[in-house]
Design an enzyme around this catalytic site. Structure first.
Site, mmCIF file in Angstrom:
data_model
loop_
_atom_site.group_PDB
_atom_site.id
_atom_site.type_symbol
_atom_site.label_atom_id
_atom_site.label_comp_id
_atom_site.label_asym_id
_atom_site.label_seq_id
_atom_site.Cartn_x
_atom_site.Cartn_y
_atom_site.Cartn_z
ATOM 1 N N GLU A 222 78.087 30.614 77.801
ATOM 2 C CA GLU A 222 78.980 30.489 76.645
ATOM 3 C C GLU A 222 78.864 31.782 75.860
ATOM 4 O OE1 GLU A 222 81.013 28.118 75.976
ATOM 5 O OE2 GLU A 222 80.328 26.572 77.354
ATOM 6 N N CYS A 257 81.008 32.087 67.281
ATOM 7 C CA CYS A 257 81.729 32.501 68.493
ATOM 8 C C CYS A 257 83.205 32.172 68.377
ATOM 9 C CB CYS A 257 81.117 31.814 69.711
ATOM 10 S SG CYS A 257 81.097 30.019 69.591
HETATM 11 P P1 NAD Z 1 72.176 37.574 71.981
HETATM 12 O O1 NAD Z 1 72.928 37.666 73.247
HETATM 13 O O2 NAD Z 1 71.638 38.814 71.378
HETATM 14 O O3 NAD Z 1 70.919 36.591 72.141
HETATM 15 C C1 NAD Z 1 71.025 35.296 72.676
HETATM 16 C C2 NAD Z 1 69.690 34.899 73.300
HETATM 17 O O4 NAD Z 1 69.420 35.717 74.440
HETATM 18 C C3 NAD Z 1 68.486 35.063 72.389
HETATM 19 O O5 NAD Z 1 67.577 34.016 72.638
HETATM 20 C C4 NAD Z 1 67.920 36.400 72.830
HETATM 21 O O6 NAD Z 1 66.547 36.561 72.526
HETATM 22 C C5 NAD Z 1 68.148 36.337 74.327
HETATM 23 N N1 NAD Z 1 68.246 37.634 74.988
HETATM 24 C C6 NAD Z 1 68.820 38.765 74.486
HETATM 25 N N2 NAD Z 1 68.785 39.739 75.421
HETATM 26 C C7 NAD Z 1 68.201 39.212 76.523
HETATM 27 C C8 NAD Z 1 67.886 39.720 77.815
HETATM 28 N N3 NAD Z 1 68.185 40.976 78.157
HETATM 29 N N4 NAD Z 1 67.284 38.910 78.700
HETATM 30 C C9 NAD Z 1 66.975 37.637 78.370
HETATM 31 N N5 NAD Z 1 67.234 37.088 77.153
HETATM 32 C C10 NAD Z 1 67.842 37.878 76.240
HETATM 33 O O7 NAD Z 1 73.173 36.814 71.008
HETATM 34 P P2 NAD Z 1 73.064 36.495 69.453
HETATM 35 O O8 NAD Z 1 73.120 37.757 68.657
HETATM 36 O O9 NAD Z 1 71.908 35.582 69.197
HETATM 37 O O10 NAD Z 1 74.450 35.681 69.278
HETATM 38 C C11 NAD Z 1 75.658 36.361 69.105
HETATM 39 C C12 NAD Z 1 76.602 36.246 70.284
HETATM 40 O O11 NAD Z 1 76.625 34.929 70.800
HETATM 41 C C13 NAD Z 1 78.050 36.529 69.886
HETATM 42 O O12 NAD Z 1 78.690 37.329 70.860
HETATM 43 C C14 NAD Z 1 78.682 35.154 69.847
HETATM 44 O O13 NAD Z 1 80.083 35.154 69.988
HETATM 45 C C15 NAD Z 1 77.973 34.473 70.956
HETATM 46 N N6 NAD Z 1 78.020 33.007 70.806
HETATM 47 C C16 NAD Z 1 78.756 32.267 71.691
HETATM 48 C C17 NAD Z 1 78.861 30.879 71.542
HETATM 49 C C18 NAD Z 1 79.669 30.034 72.491
HETATM 50 O O14 NAD Z 1 79.526 28.813 72.491
HETATM 51 N N7 NAD Z 1 80.523 30.603 73.322
HETATM 52 C C19 NAD Z 1 78.184 30.260 70.483
HETATM 53 C C20 NAD Z 1 77.452 31.044 69.600
HETATM 54 C C21 NAD Z 1 77.359 32.408 69.785
#
Ligand code: NAD
Length: 472
Positions: A222, A257
């Site tokens: 997502e 999101c």
């Molecule tokens: P992010 O991708 O930075 O982090 C999400 C998770 O992934 C965190 O737990 C983080 O520690 C982990 N992570 C980050 N890099 C990683 C890697 N290389 N390997 C493994 N794990 C890793 O996202 P964020 O800043 O927490 O959230 C923002 C983004 O999420 C926005 O783009 C938003 O649109 C999206 N989002 C989507 C939905 C949906 O349902 N489609 C819902 C909420 C947020």
């Protein structure tokens, strides 16, 4: 150690948690793996009882909203709403899952066929910070109902409330590992994990996807969106409708999101629309400390996020355009990572704020001359999470909705006010794959497996030539 500082009061520590190293990830996968088979052997009706208990825990923990507000910067009322909604969702899954996951069997002239829903095993849930309770429950609820066990890796930007909630689940059905990307990588690539459910941004998704692919582990993703809201020329510009539209973009400071991220408005209507929008923002946007009553918009999550948004606005306005500040400010903005909610007018389609997901309280208004043009511009880019169409004529709105590249299109609303537990949510194109909510969101955590006794080989059957294809 993860230290989480309140984004609204940068000198206030919201809490700290130890980082899980590789050995801790290993232990979590091993323990949940050992518990999984006996968990899956219980009937779904028994398994979903855990979800009902968890819903009770969410509702019976009055301190949780404040903890969530202190770590995320979301207004207190929003935090309470998220927690109640998560409880409602868990009860919905508890009601729906036994039927959705039930075996299906046919016994007819073609033979006897059983379709059974088999869990994956251990599911890894890697979650973001912006709505940590609901976004985690969207994975944990269906995964447990389907007979999986789960290891959750919350975001280090909001690990406190969700870790506390997950600790109340039965040990070894759900385990939590905390940390940064390294912890997420160790979990996604663990040989004991058979499904990775991720919500977050595209950069992390590519790395998690690559790691999972090396293990041939399947994923649900997502990801982000750059949601267009198409305002048609017969749209209702009443106070009530405009208030709804404003909060569709500015709830959680736009860090959602499925926020309305680009507003497409007919040229002939644009002056009236902007006047009505600014007036609605004056009524609905109160930028303040999340714990203060009356605050509807808090800070953004971090200093990095505030700096990124500042850069995005600067780069977007470099080629012309204008920013209008919205709402009222009831806080010393230097106390935290506050960004002034703004509407941006006159930006070209290739301005970064239009072409990319801004994930913050800066929203462009884009003027169009025909419906076809609005559709083409709304569908530009590679993302396709959600969208909305605003019109007094519902059939007209649905006709346009059918042509939008979006996994979810809202009509006359956008963002959380338009969600329904029964409606599957998820992206098309590069906004992800797989679905949450709805029966589809439950079935993401089971694989359909077949057991077949073909008629020709059953007692009294006529047989089939060795190696032949069946008749049908
Ligand atoms: P992010 O991708 O930075 O982090 C999400 C998770 O992934 C965190 O737990 C983080 O520690 C982990 N992570 C980050 N890099 C990683 C890697 N290389 N390997 C493994 N794990 C890793 O996202 P964020 O800043 O927490 O959230 C923002 C983004 O999420 C926005 O783009 C938003 O649109 C999206 N989002 C989507 C939905 C949906 O349902 N489609 C819902 C909420 C947020």
């Amino acid at each position: 150690m993860i230290e989480r500082w309140n984004p609204a009061r940068v000198h206030e520590l919201a809490g700290r948690l130890p980082i899980s190293d590789g050995a801790a990830v290993d232990e979590a996968v091993r323990r949940t793996g050992a518990a999984q088979r006996s968990w899956a052997a219980l009937p779904p009706e028994r398994r979903v009882e855990v979800l009902r208990l968890a819903a009770g825990v969410l509702e019976g923990s009055p301190h949780l909203p404040e903890l969530l507000a202190r770590e995320t910067g979301k207004p207190l009322a929003d935090c309470g709403g998220e927690i109640r909604f998560a409880a409602t969702y868990l009860r919905w899954v508890a009601d729906q899952a036994p039927r959705a996951l039930a075996d299906q069997e046919v016994d007819d002239a073609a033979g006897r066929l059983l379709l059974r829903r088999r869990p994956f095993g251990v599911v890894a849930a890697i979650t973001p910070w912006n709505a940590p309770i609901i976004l985690t429950m969207l994975k944990v609820g269906p995964a447990l109902a389907a007979g999986n066990t789960v290891v959750v890796k919350p975001s280090p930007l909001a690990p406190l409330a969700i870790t506390e909630v997950l600790e109340r689940f039965p040990d070894d059905l759900v385990r939590t590992v905390n940390g940064h990307a390294g912890t997420g990588q160790a979990l996604a690539g663990h040989p004991g994990v058979f499904r990775v459910a991720f919500t977050g941004g595209d950069a992390a998704a590519r790395e998690i996807g690559a790691t999972a692919a090396r293990m041939l582990t399947s994923t649900v993703m997502e990801l982000g969106g750059n949601d267009p809201a198409i305002i048609l020329d017969d749209a209702d510009l009443s106070d009530e409708a405009m208030d709804r539209l404003v909060m569709a973009s500015f709830a959680t400071s736009g860090q959602v999101c499925m926020a309305a991220k680009r507003l497409y408005v007919p040229r002939a209507m644009s002056d009236d629309f902007i006047a009505a929008y600014v007036a609605a923002a004056r009524r609905t946007i109160v930028l303040g400390d999340p714990l203060d009553e009356g605050t509807t918009v808090g800070p953004v999550i971090s200093a990095e996020a505030a700096a990124r948004l500042d850069g995005l606005a600067g780069a977007s306005l470099a080629a012309g355009g204008e920013a209008i500040e919205l709402g009222t400010v009831r806080v010393d903005m230097s106390a935290g990572h506050f960004v002034r909610p703004s509407l941006l007018l006159g930006l070209p389609d290739d301005a970064p704020l239009v072409a990319r997901e801004q994930f913050g309280p800066l929203v462009p208004v884009l003027v169009y001359d025909s419906e076809e043009e609005a559709l083409a511009r709304a569908n530009a880019g590679e993302l396709g999470l959600a969208a909305s169409v605003w019109s007094a004529d519902e059939d007209r709105a649905f006709r346009i909705a059918r042509r939008l590249d979006a996994g979810f299109t809202f009509v006359n609303t956008h963002n959380r006010t338009g969600m329904a537990l029964r409606a599957p949510f998820g992206g098309v194109r590069r906004s992800g794959h797989g679905r949450e909510y709805g029966v589809e969101g439950i079935l993401e955590y089971a694989q359909t497996c077949a057991v077949h006794a073909p008629a020709p080989f059953r007692a009294g059957g006529e047989g089939l030539a060795a190696g032949a294809y069946p008749p049908g």
